[in-house]
Design a protein around this motif. Structure first.
Motif, PDB file in Angstrom:
ATOM      1  N   MET A  79      31.736  66.965 -59.623  1.00 27.42           N
ATOM      2  CA  MET A  79      32.907  66.561 -58.838  1.00 27.42           C
ATOM      3  C   MET A  79      32.690  65.173 -58.236  1.00 27.42           C
ATOM      4  SD  MET A  79      35.964  67.279 -57.735  1.00 27.42           S
ATOM      5  CE  MET A  79      36.175  69.025 -57.979  1.00 27.42           C
ATOM      6  N   ASP A  80      31.515  64.932 -57.677  1.00 27.26           N
ATOM      7  CA  ASP A  80      31.207  63.626 -57.099  1.00 27.26           C
ATOM      8  C   ASP A  80      31.275  62.533 -58.162  1.00 27.26           C
ATOM      9  OD1 ASP A  80      30.839  64.813 -54.622  1.00 27.26           O
ATOM     10  OD2 ASP A  80      28.646  64.808 -54.749  1.00 27.26           O
ATOM     11  N   GLN A  81      30.737  62.823 -59.345  1.00 27.87           N
ATOM     12  CA  GLN A  81      30.745  61.847 -60.440  1.00 27.87           C
ATOM     13  C   GLN A  81      32.180  61.558 -60.897  1.00 27.87           C
ATOM     14  OE1 GLN A  81      29.076  63.190 -64.182  1.00 27.87           O
ATOM     15  NE2 GLN A  81      28.461  61.117 -64.716  1.00 27.87           N
ATOM     16  N   LEU A  82      32.981  62.601 -61.070  1.00 25.38           N
ATOM     17  CA  LEU A  82      34.370  62.408 -61.501  1.00 25.38           C
ATOM     18  C   LEU A  82      35.186  61.679 -60.427  1.00 25.38           C
ATOM     19  CD1 LEU A  82      35.017  65.809 -63.294  1.00 25.38           C
ATOM     20  CD2 LEU A  82      34.923  63.548 -64.371  1.00 25.38           C
ATOM     21  N   ASN A  83      34.981  62.048 -59.153  1.00 30.22           N
ATOM     22  CA  ASN A  83      35.671  61.341 -58.068  1.00 30.22           C
ATOM     23  C   ASN A  83      35.335  59.847 -58.101  1.00 30.22           C
ATOM     24  OD1 ASN A  83      37.238  63.285 -56.675  1.00 30.22           O
ATOM     25  ND2 ASN A  83      35.480  64.002 -55.511  1.00 30.22           N
ATOM     26  N   SER A  84      34.063  59.515 -58.291  1.00 30.12           N
ATOM     27  CA  SER A  84      33.629  58.112 -58.327  1.00 30.12           C
ATOM     28  C   SER A  84      34.232  57.372 -59.513  1.00 30.12           C
ATOM     29  CB  SER A  84      32.108  58.018 -58.400  1.00 30.12           C
ATOM     30  OG  SER A  84      31.546  58.470 -57.195  1.00 30.12           O
ATOM     31  N   LYS A  85      34.172  57.974 -60.702  1.00 31.86           N
ATOM     32  CA  LYS A  85      34.749  57.344 -61.899  1.00 31.86           C
ATOM     33  C   LYS A  85      36.239  57.101 -61.728  1.00 31.86           C
ATOM     34  CE  LYS A  85      31.721  58.980 -65.599  1.00 31.86           C
ATOM     35  NZ  LYS A  85      31.661  59.788 -66.833  1.00 31.86           N
ATOM     36  N   TYR A  86      36.918  58.096 -61.187  1.00 37.73           N
ATOM     37  CA  TYR A  86      38.361  58.005 -61.000  1.00 37.73           C
ATOM     38  C   TYR A  86      38.713  56.883 -60.030  1.00 37.73           C
ATOM     39  CZ  TYR A  86      43.186  59.479 -60.534  1.00 37.73           C
ATOM     40  OH  TYR A  86      44.562  59.491 -60.537  1.00 37.73           O
ATOM     41  N   LYS A  87      38.027  56.851 -58.883  1.00 34.62           N
ATOM     42  CA  LYS A  87      38.305  55.802 -57.891  1.00 34.62           C
ATOM     43  C   LYS A  87      37.946  54.419 -58.418  1.00 34.62           C
ATOM     44  CE  LYS A  87      37.001  56.872 -53.598  1.00 34.62           C
ATOM     45  NZ  LYS A  87      36.661  57.597 -52.369  1.00 34.62           N
ATOM     46  N   GLU A  88      36.884  54.338 -59.195  1.00 31.42           N
ATOM     47  CA  GLU A  88      36.486  53.058 -59.776  1.00 31.42           C
ATOM     48  C   GLU A  88      37.555  52.559 -60.754  1.00 31.42           C
ATOM     49  OE1 GLU A  88      33.102  51.682 -62.892  1.00 31.42           O
ATOM     50  OE2 GLU A  88      32.371  52.776 -61.129  1.00 31.42           O
ATOM     51  N   LYS A  89      38.103  53.452 -61.543  1.00 31.88           N
ATOM     52  CA  LYS A  89      39.107  53.062 -62.543  1.00 31.88           C
ATOM     53  C   LYS A  89      40.456  52.730 -61.913  1.00 31.88           C
ATOM     54  CE  LYS A  89      41.456  54.283 -66.780  1.00 31.88           C
ATOM     55  NZ  LYS A  89      41.522  55.143 -67.958  1.00 31.88           N
ATOM     56  N   PHE A  90      40.916  53.573 -60.982  1.00 28.25           N
ATOM     57  CA  PHE A  90      42.287  53.435 -60.470  1.00 28.25           C
ATOM     58  C   PHE A  90      42.388  52.810 -59.085  1.00 28.25           C
ATOM     59  CE2 PHE A  90      42.571  57.053 -63.486  1.00 28.25           C
ATOM     60  CZ  PHE A  90      43.401  56.445 -64.427  1.00 28.25           C
ATOM     61  N   GLY A  91      41.313  52.843 -58.305  1.00 33.99           N
ATOM     62  CA  GLY A  91      41.366  52.254 -56.967  1.00 33.99           C
ATOM     63  C   GLY A  91      41.916  53.187 -55.904  1.00 33.99           C
ATOM     64  N   PHE A  92      42.043  54.453 -56.228  1.00 34.06           N
ATOM     65  CA  PHE A  92      42.498  55.463 -55.282  1.00 34.06           C
ATOM     66  C   PHE A  92      41.936  56.820 -55.714  1.00 34.06           C
ATOM     67  CE2 PHE A  92      46.036  54.485 -58.221  1.00 34.06           C
ATOM     68  CZ  PHE A  92      46.178  55.692 -58.898  1.00 34.06           C
ATOM     69  N   PRO A  93      41.937  57.799 -54.801  1.00 31.70           N
ATOM     70  CA  PRO A  93      41.349  59.099 -55.135  1.00 31.70           C
ATOM     71  C   PRO A  93      42.220  59.919 -56.086  1.00 31.70           C
ATOM     72  CG  PRO A  93      42.266  59.173 -52.935  1.00 31.70           C
ATOM     73  CD  PRO A  93      42.395  57.742 -53.407  1.00 31.70           C
ATOM     74  N   PHE A  94      41.583  60.809 -56.794  1.00 30.88           N
ATOM     75  CA  PHE A  94      42.281  61.774 -57.642  1.00 30.88           C
ATOM     76  C   PHE A  94      43.040  62.727 -56.730  1.00 30.88           C
ATOM     77  CE2 PHE A  94      42.329  65.994 -59.639  1.00 30.88           C
ATOM     78  CZ  PHE A  94      42.959  65.698 -60.842  1.00 30.88           C
ATOM     79  N   VAL A  95      44.323  62.923 -57.023  1.00 34.14           N
ATOM     80  CA  VAL A  95      45.145  63.811 -56.206  1.00 34.14           C
ATOM     81  C   VAL A  95      45.734  64.894 -57.103  1.00 34.14           C
ATOM     82  CG1 VAL A  95      47.136  64.020 -54.669  1.00 34.14           C
ATOM     83  CG2 VAL A  95      45.761  61.932 -54.631  1.00 34.14           C
ATOM     84  N   ILE A  96      45.544  66.127 -56.676  1.00 30.41           N
ATOM     85  CA  ILE A  96      46.144  67.274 -57.339  1.00 30.41           C
ATOM     86  C   ILE A  96      46.442  68.306 -56.271  1.00 30.41           C
ATOM     87  CG2 ILE A  96      43.964  68.478 -57.830  1.00 30.41           C
ATOM     88  CD1 ILE A  96      45.169  69.136 -60.645  1.00 30.41           C
ATOM     89  N   CYS A  97      47.490  69.045 -56.442  1.00 33.11           N
ATOM     90  CA  CYS A  97      47.842  70.083 -55.464  1.00 33.11           C
ATOM     91  C   CYS A  97      46.843  71.226 -55.621  1.00 33.11           C
ATOM     92  CB  CYS A  97      49.276  70.553 -55.709  1.00 33.11           C
ATOM     93  SG  CYS A  97      49.848  71.747 -54.507  1.00 33.11           S
ATOM     94  N   ALA A  98      45.843  71.248 -54.754  1.00 38.85           N
ATOM     95  CA  ALA A  98      44.756  72.222 -54.858  1.00 38.85           C
ATOM     96  C   ALA A  98      45.279  73.652 -54.799  1.00 38.85           C
ATOM     97  CB  ALA A  98      43.718  71.974 -53.759  1.00 38.85           C
ATOM     98  N   ARG A  99      46.320  73.889 -54.033  1.00 44.29           N
ATOM     99  CA  ARG A  99      46.854  75.252 -53.898  1.00 44.29           C
ATOM    100  C   ARG A  99      47.412  75.795 -55.208  1.00 44.29           C
ATOM    101  NH1 ARG A  99      50.369  75.033 -48.394  1.00 44.29           N
ATOM    102  NH2 ARG A  99      51.247  76.972 -49.185  1.00 44.29           N
ATOM    103  N   LYS A 100      47.747  74.923 -56.118  1.00 48.67           N
ATOM    104  CA  LYS A 100      48.290  75.361 -57.408  1.00 48.67           C
ATOM    105  C   LYS A 100      47.237  75.323 -58.507  1.00 48.67           C
ATOM    106  CE  LYS A 100      53.122  74.092 -56.759  1.00 48.67           C
ATOM    107  NZ  LYS A 100      54.243  73.340 -57.377  1.00 48.67           N
ATOM    108  N   ASN A 101      45.971  75.165 -58.132  1.00 52.35           N
ATOM    109  CA  ASN A 101      44.903  75.012 -59.113  1.00 52.35           C
ATOM    110  C   ASN A 101      43.650  75.754 -58.678  1.00 52.35           C
ATOM    111  OD1 ASN A 101      45.737  72.855 -61.276  1.00 52.35           O
ATOM    112  ND2 ASN A 101      46.602  72.190 -59.321  1.00 52.35           N
ATOM    113  N   VAL A 102      42.719  75.846 -59.612  1.00 51.61           N
ATOM    114  CA  VAL A 102      41.382  76.397 -59.358  1.00 51.61           C
ATOM    115  C   VAL A 102      40.387  75.359 -59.865  1.00 51.61           C
ATOM    116  CG1 VAL A 102      42.095  78.820 -59.460  1.00 51.61           C
ATOM    117  CG2 VAL A 102      41.374  77.652 -61.553  1.00 51.61           C
ATOM    118  N   VAL A 103      39.113  75.594 -59.613  1.00 48.90           N
ATOM    119  CA  VAL A 103      38.079  74.618 -59.951  1.00 48.90           C
ATOM    120  C   VAL A 103      38.182  74.156 -61.404  1.00 48.90           C
ATOM    121  CG1 VAL A 103      35.582  74.258 -60.164  1.00 48.90           C
ATOM    122  CG2 VAL A 103      36.503  75.387 -58.141  1.00 48.90           C
ATOM    123  N   SER A 104      38.308  75.089 -62.344  1.00 51.20           N
ATOM    124  CA  SER A 104      38.326  74.708 -63.764  1.00 51.20           C
ATOM    125  C   SER A 104      39.517  73.819 -64.105  1.00 51.20           C
ATOM    126  CB  SER A 104      38.306  75.948 -64.660  1.00 51.20           C
ATOM    127  OG  SER A 104      39.459  76.752 -64.425  1.00 51.20           O
TER     128      SER A 104
END
Length: 151
Positions: A79-104
């Motif tokens: 998760m830390d690695q994906l968060n870092s890659k995402y922020k590096e590429k787009f300049g903002f955090p990954f956003v998803i509605c956690a209540r409508k999702n699970v870890v996978s």
């Protein structure tokens, strides 16, 4: 933004829909800089704020419901690695509605969305924020009497 039209025959669900429609319109007509600023205000999923127990009540409950509080050490590192890659590429955090999702589904979403372009990610992140706002608004305004008290 002005005053929303209110009618005594309008249900609380209709009022929520009017409010959300106004929010969506405001967001859609905002400048690119403002849109990115809204996205940047969102916390990282299972990030430093969550680890330090500094998330707001709603974010904490939503991340917990998605299973993000109980990640294994390996999942947390991913998760830390994906968060870092995402922020590096787009300049903002990954956003998803956690209540409508699970870890996978969150992991799969992060990996898939890393392949997209920035404009699509801005639109997707804003749509996810709108989902989050709609769910939180529904939590706050549960019945007709609660919304009528505001007016």
């Amino acid at each position: 933004m002005g005053t929303l039209p209110v009618d005594s025959d309008t249900s609380s669900k209709d009022h929520r829909a009017i409010f959300c429609a106004a929010m969506v319109l405001k967001t859609c007509t905002a400048s690119a800089c403002t849109k990115v600023g809204v996205i940047r205000s969102m916390p990282d999923l299972a990030g430093k704020l969550a680890t330090a127990k500094l998330l707001g009540k709603e974010s904490t409950l939503e991340q917990r419901a998605a299973g993000l509080e109980s990640l294994s050490a390996e999942e947390k590192a991913m998760m830390d690695q994906l968060n870092s890659k995402y922020k590096e590429k787009f300049g903002f955090p990954f956003v998803i509605c956690a209540r409508k999702n699970v870890v996978s589904t969150i992991f799969n979403g992060m990996k898939a969305r890393l392949e997209r372009d920035k404009d699509l990610e801005i639109a997707t992140a804003l749509a996810e924020i709108q989902n989050i706002c709609w769910l939180r608004l529904n939590d706050i305004v549960k019945d007709e009497s609660a919304i009528q008290a505001v007016y």
